[in-house]
Design a protein around this motif. Structure first.
Motif, PDB file in Angstrom:
ATOM      1  N   ASP A  16      44.405  46.975  45.629  1.00 12.87           N
ATOM      2  CA  ASP A  16      44.862  46.070  46.688  1.00 12.87           C
ATOM      3  C   ASP A  16      44.129  44.730  46.612  1.00 12.87           C
ATOM      4  O   ASP A  16      44.747  43.670  46.778  1.00 12.87           O
ATOM      5  CB  ASP A  16      44.658  46.696  48.059  1.00 12.87           C
ATOM      6  N   ILE A  17      42.821  44.765  46.372  1.00 12.04           N
ATOM      7  CA  ILE A  17      42.049  43.526  46.233  1.00 12.04           C
ATOM      8  C   ILE A  17      42.557  42.735  45.033  1.00 12.04           C
ATOM      9  O   ILE A  17      42.737  41.517  45.107  1.00 12.04           O
ATOM     10  CB  ILE A  17      40.543  43.825  46.098  1.00 12.04           C
ATOM     11  N   TYR A  18      42.818  43.420  43.936  1.00 16.92           N
ATOM     12  CA  TYR A  18      43.312  42.750  42.738  1.00 16.92           C
ATOM     13  C   TYR A  18      44.659  42.079  42.995  1.00 16.92           C
ATOM     14  O   TYR A  18      44.882  40.936  42.595  1.00 16.92           O
ATOM     15  CB  TYR A  18      43.433  43.752  41.589  1.00 16.92           C
ATOM     16  N   LYS A  19      45.543  42.783  43.673  1.00 14.82           N
ATOM     17  CA  LYS A  19      46.880  42.231  43.926  1.00 14.82           C
ATOM     18  C   LYS A  19      46.836  41.032  44.863  1.00 14.82           C
ATOM     19  O   LYS A  19      47.652  40.127  44.741  1.00 14.82           O
ATOM     20  CB  LYS A  19      47.791  43.312  44.509  1.00 14.82           C
ATOM     21  N   THR A  20      45.911  41.027  45.813  1.00 16.83           N
ATOM     22  CA  THR A  20      45.882  39.932  46.778  1.00 16.83           C
ATOM     23  C   THR A  20      45.069  38.743  46.308  1.00 16.83           C
ATOM     24  O   THR A  20      45.426  37.602  46.581  1.00 16.83           O
ATOM     25  CB  THR A  20      45.337  40.409  48.131  1.00 16.83           C
ATOM     26  N   VAL A  21      43.992  38.969  45.584  1.00 13.05           N
ATOM     27  CA  VAL A  21      43.085  37.872  45.237  1.00 13.05           C
ATOM     28  C   VAL A  21      43.195  37.461  43.769  1.00 13.05           C
ATOM     29  O   VAL A  21      43.241  36.278  43.449  1.00 13.05           O
ATOM     30  CB  VAL A  21      41.626  38.260  45.560  1.00 13.05           C
ATOM     31  N   LYS A  36      40.369  34.313  36.257  1.00 14.42           N
ATOM     32  CA  LYS A  36      40.657  35.372  37.219  1.00 14.42           C
ATOM     33  C   LYS A  36      40.144  36.722  36.727  1.00 14.42           C
ATOM     34  O   LYS A  36      39.609  37.515  37.505  1.00 14.42           O
ATOM     35  CB  LYS A  36      42.158  35.452  37.493  1.00 14.42           C
ATOM     36  N   LYS A  37      40.280  36.980  35.429  1.00 12.80           N
ATOM     37  CA  LYS A  37      39.763  38.234  34.879  1.00 12.80           C
ATOM     38  C   LYS A  37      38.243  38.273  34.986  1.00 12.80           C
ATOM     39  O   LYS A  37      37.657  39.299  35.342  1.00 12.80           O
ATOM     40  CB  LYS A  37      40.195  38.399  33.416  1.00 12.80           C
ATOM     41  N   MET A  38      37.595  37.150  34.676  1.00 18.63           N
ATOM     42  CA  MET A  38      36.144  37.079  34.771  1.00 18.63           C
ATOM     43  C   MET A  38      35.686  37.223  36.221  1.00 18.63           C
ATOM     44  O   MET A  38      34.695  37.902  36.502  1.00 18.63           O
ATOM     45  CB  MET A  38      35.627  35.765  34.188  1.00 18.63           C
ATOM     46  N   ALA A  39      36.402  36.620  37.134  1.00 21.02           N
ATOM     47  CA  ALA A  39      36.059  36.726  38.555  1.00 21.02           C
ATOM     48  C   ALA A  39      36.191  38.166  39.037  1.00 21.02           C
ATOM     49  O   ALA A  39      35.349  38.641  39.810  1.00 21.02           O
ATOM     50  CB  ALA A  39      36.947  35.812  39.383  1.00 21.02           C
ATOM     51  N   LEU A  40      37.211  38.881  38.582  1.00 22.30           N
ATOM     52  CA  LEU A  40      37.375  40.280  38.964  1.00 22.30           C
ATOM     53  C   LEU A  40      36.213  41.122  38.437  1.00 22.30           C
ATOM     54  O   LEU A  40      35.654  41.942  39.167  1.00 22.30           O
ATOM     55  CB  LEU A  40      38.698  40.837  38.444  1.00 22.30           C
ATOM     56  N   ILE A  41      35.828  40.904  37.190  1.00 19.80           N
ATOM     57  CA  ILE A  41      34.710  41.650  36.613  1.00 19.80           C
ATOM     58  C   ILE A  41      33.422  41.345  37.357  1.00 19.80           C
ATOM     59  O   ILE A  41      32.646  42.259  37.685  1.00 19.80           O
ATOM     60  CB  ILE A  41      34.580  41.336  35.108  1.00 19.80           C
ATOM     61  N   MET A  42      33.182  40.078  37.669  1.00 21.60           N
ATOM     62  CA  MET A  42      31.974  39.711  38.408  1.00 21.60           C
ATOM     63  C   MET A  42      31.994  40.322  39.805  1.00 21.60           C
ATOM     64  O   MET A  42      30.958  40.785  40.305  1.00 21.60           O
ATOM     65  CB  MET A  42      31.832  38.193  38.480  1.00 21.60           C
TER      66      MET A  42
END
Length: 62
Positions: A16-21, A36-42
Motif C-alpha cells: 500500500d505504501i509503495y502504491k501511494t508514494v 523512486k526505487k532508491m527512495a523505497l529501499i532507503m
C-alpha cells in the motif's frame, strides 16, 4: 475468500505504501524511476533500523 485477507499484514502494508508514494508511472523519466526505487529501499532500511532500535530499547528497559 479474498486474497488480501490471506496476505501477510506487513507485506500488504508495504504494498500500500509503495502504491501511494513510490508508484512508478510510465510518464516518469529514467532518473525519476531510479530515484523512486532508491527512495523505497532507503525507506525500508529506515523501517528495519527503527524496528531493531525499538526492540533493543525494549530489551534494555525490561
Amino acid at each position: 475468500m479474498n486474497k488480501k485477507k490471506q496476505e501477510n499484514y506487513l507485506r500488504e502494508t508495504i504494498r500500500d505504501i509503495y502504491k501511494t508514494v513510490f508508484e512508478i508511472s510510465p510518464d516518469d523519466s529514467t532518473a525519476k524511476k531510479a530515484g523512486k526505487k532508491m527512495a523505497l529501499i532507503m525507506f525500508l532500511i529506515l523501517m528495519v533500523c527503527g524496528t531493531l532500535v525499538t526492540v533493543l530499547a525494549i530489551s534494555f528497559a525490561h
